[in-house]
Write a protein that holds these residues in place. Structure first.
Motif, short mmCIF file in Angstrom:
data_model
loop_
_atom_site.label_atom_id
_atom_site.label_comp_id
_atom_site.label_asym_id
_atom_site.label_seq_id
_atom_site.Cartn_x
_atom_site.Cartn_y
_atom_site.Cartn_z
N HIS A 119 -1.75 -10.14 5.28
CA HIS A 119 -2.92 -9.26 5.31
C HIS A 119 -3.18 -8.70 3.92
N GLY A 120 -4.44 -8.45 3.61
CA GLY A 120 -4.81 -7.85 2.34
C GLY A 120 -4.53 -6.36 2.32
N ASP A 121 -4.13 -5.85 1.17
CA ASP A 121 -3.80 -4.42 1.09
C ASP A 121 -5.04 -3.55 1.19
N LYS A 122 -6.20 -4.09 0.88
CA LYS A 122 -7.44 -3.32 0.95
C LYS A 122 -8.26 -3.62 2.21
N ALA A 123 -7.71 -4.37 3.12
CA ALA A 123 -8.43 -4.75 4.33
C ALA A 123 -8.53 -3.57 5.30
N HIS A 124 -9.71 -3.36 5.84
CA HIS A 124 -9.90 -2.31 6.84
C HIS A 124 -9.05 -2.56 8.09
N SER A 125 -8.68 -3.81 8.29
CA SER A 125 -7.96 -4.25 9.50
C SER A 125 -6.45 -4.31 9.31
N ARG A 126 -5.96 -3.88 8.18
CA ARG A 126 -4.54 -4.01 7.86
C ARG A 126 -3.63 -3.43 8.95
N TYR A 127 -4.08 -2.36 9.56
CA TYR A 127 -3.22 -1.68 10.54
C TYR A 127 -2.91 -2.55 11.76
N PHE A 128 -3.75 -3.53 12.06
CA PHE A 128 -3.46 -4.43 13.17
C PHE A 128 -2.19 -5.24 12.91
N SER A 129 -2.08 -5.80 11.70
CA SER A 129 -0.88 -6.56 11.37
C SER A 129 0.34 -5.67 11.28
N GLU A 130 0.17 -4.49 10.74
CA GLU A 130 1.32 -3.58 10.61
C GLU A 130 1.84 -3.17 11.98
N ALA A 131 0.93 -2.91 12.93
CA ALA A 131 1.37 -2.54 14.28
C ALA A 131 2.03 -3.71 14.99
N ALA A 132 1.46 -4.90 14.84
CA ALA A 132 2.05 -6.08 15.47
C ALA A 132 3.43 -6.37 14.87
N PHE A 133 3.55 -6.19 13.57
CA PHE A 133 4.83 -6.43 12.91
C PHE A 133 5.92 -5.51 13.45
N GLU A 134 5.56 -4.26 13.69
CA GLU A 134 6.53 -3.32 14.25
C GLU A 134 7.00 -3.75 15.63
N LYS A 135 6.13 -4.35 16.39
CA LYS A 135 6.49 -4.77 17.75
C LYS A 135 7.27 -6.08 17.78
N LEU A 136 6.99 -6.95 16.83
CA LEU A 136 7.71 -8.22 16.77
C LEU A 136 9.20 -7.99 16.50
N GLN A 137 10.01 -8.89 16.99
CA GLN A 137 11.43 -8.87 16.70
C GLN A 137 11.74 -9.92 15.63
N GLU A 138 12.90 -9.80 15.02
CA GLU A 138 13.31 -10.78 14.01
C GLU A 138 13.46 -12.17 14.63
N PRO A 139 13.21 -13.21 13.83
CA PRO A 139 12.81 -13.23 12.43
C PRO A 139 11.31 -13.01 12.28
#
Length: 324
Positions: A269-289
């Motif tokens: 995701h781009g650091d300036k993207a208005h939608s960045r929070y979608f990837s950040e929230a999904a990342f928190e929910k995902l498990q490793e790897p």
């Protein structure tokens, strides 16, 4: 599985140049609901044996001649068999009425693409991954959660369409807002029922001035004939049906993405993207790897077609490593 009834354009009509390093052909296949999907199959030239494969789709409101095709051809140049497809009800794929989407059917579209790839002679069906761009990033994660044949999943500039449609941007929708929206959508259902067909909204991204910056950036991609305009793309030349949000408002897409593990996921995701929070929230929910790559000085649409910003080396390494 083919359906010659589809009227497929045979000439090269992509928004990107054709590569001499890749074989290309138009193909069709059916999903589990009997809808026929149109796709572009890209195969690297001069490579023998069974190869790893990747299915690609997105962005939301786009067609395979745009970003997904660019990603597919680019990854084919890296040695993968790739498939860029039009989701059900859009582009050259079948489905009536036109210009509707579904969290279930469009998730199934990815699994149907896996079906198709796994039947190709040059593909090792145990080495198939998916890439979802924008709104199809959420569909790709959802597909990986339910389809264990998907061995690795990557997303670019991912949107959670059910979250944004039910809660608004940055979850700003109140309970009253939701009730009002549902009342409007269901009143529209009466109108559609009386008319015998669903109404569509005004043509997308016709800027009038004063729009948010991210809408201007969308228009800068979809409306530019030098960049991403394509006549079959909803975001370039048409509109979704007015009642399209209904199924998304009640069906969370990413409920089970923690179950993708131990298969790997890569989110970009781009650091300036208005939608960045979608990837950040999904990342928190995902498990490793799992890995989240935040691209410096990139907005949402930069990851559609700007290979000065798209982390291609990371994407290539991810699939090379995880589709061994």
């Amino acid at each position: 599985m083919t359906d010659t009834a589809l009227n497929l354009t045979q000439e090269w009509d992509k928004t990107f140049a054709k590569s001499d390093l890749v074989e290309h052909k138009k193909v069709t296949f059916k999903n589990r609901y009997g809808l026929t999907l149109a796709a572009d199959l890209y195969t690297p030239k001069g490579v023998t044996g069974e190869l790893a494969a990747i299915a690609v789709s997105g962005p939301y409101g786009a067609v395979k001649e745009q970003a997904s095709g660019l990603y597919a051809q680019t990854m084919a140049k890296k040695g993968f068999v790739t498939l860029a497809f039009d989701p059900s009800y859009t582009g050259e794929s079948s489905g009536e009425p036109r210009h509707v989407s579904s969290p279930d059917i469009n998730t199934e579209d990815f699994s149907a693409a896996v079906d198709f790839l796994g039947l190709q002679d040059k593909v090792d069906r145990n080495r198939i991954g998916v890439i979802g761009i924008c709104g199809w990033g959420g569909m790709a994660l959802n597909a990986a959660a339910v389809d264990t044949r998907i061995k690795a999943v990557a997303t670019a500039t991912m949107y959670d369409m059910s979250r944004v449609m039910s809660k608004g941007y940055n979850d700003s929708t109140t309970d009253e807002d939701r009730i009002n929206a549902l009342q409007f959508l269901n009143e529209q259902r009466w109108k559609d029922a009386e008319a015998g067909e669903p109404a569509v909204g005004p043509v997308s991204l016709e800027l009038q001035g004063g729009e948010p910056q991210f809408v201007v950036e969308y228009a800068g991609y979809y409306k530019s004939t030098d960049r991403g305009f394509h006549p079959r793309a909803i975001n370039s030349n048409a509109s979704w049906t007015l009642t399209n949000p209904l199924s998304f408002m009640n069906m969370p897409l990413l409920s089970y993405i923690d179950k993708i593990s131990p298969r790997p996921a890569l989110l970009m995701h781009g650091d300036k993207a208005h939608s960045r929070y979608f990837s950040e929230a999904a990342f928190e929910k995902l498990q490793e790897p799992k890995e989240l790559v935040i691209v410096e000085d990139a907005n949402h649409v930069d990851l559609y077609d700007n290979f000065d910003k798209i982390p291609l080396d990371k994407l290539t390494d991810f699939f090379t490593t995880n589709l061994k």
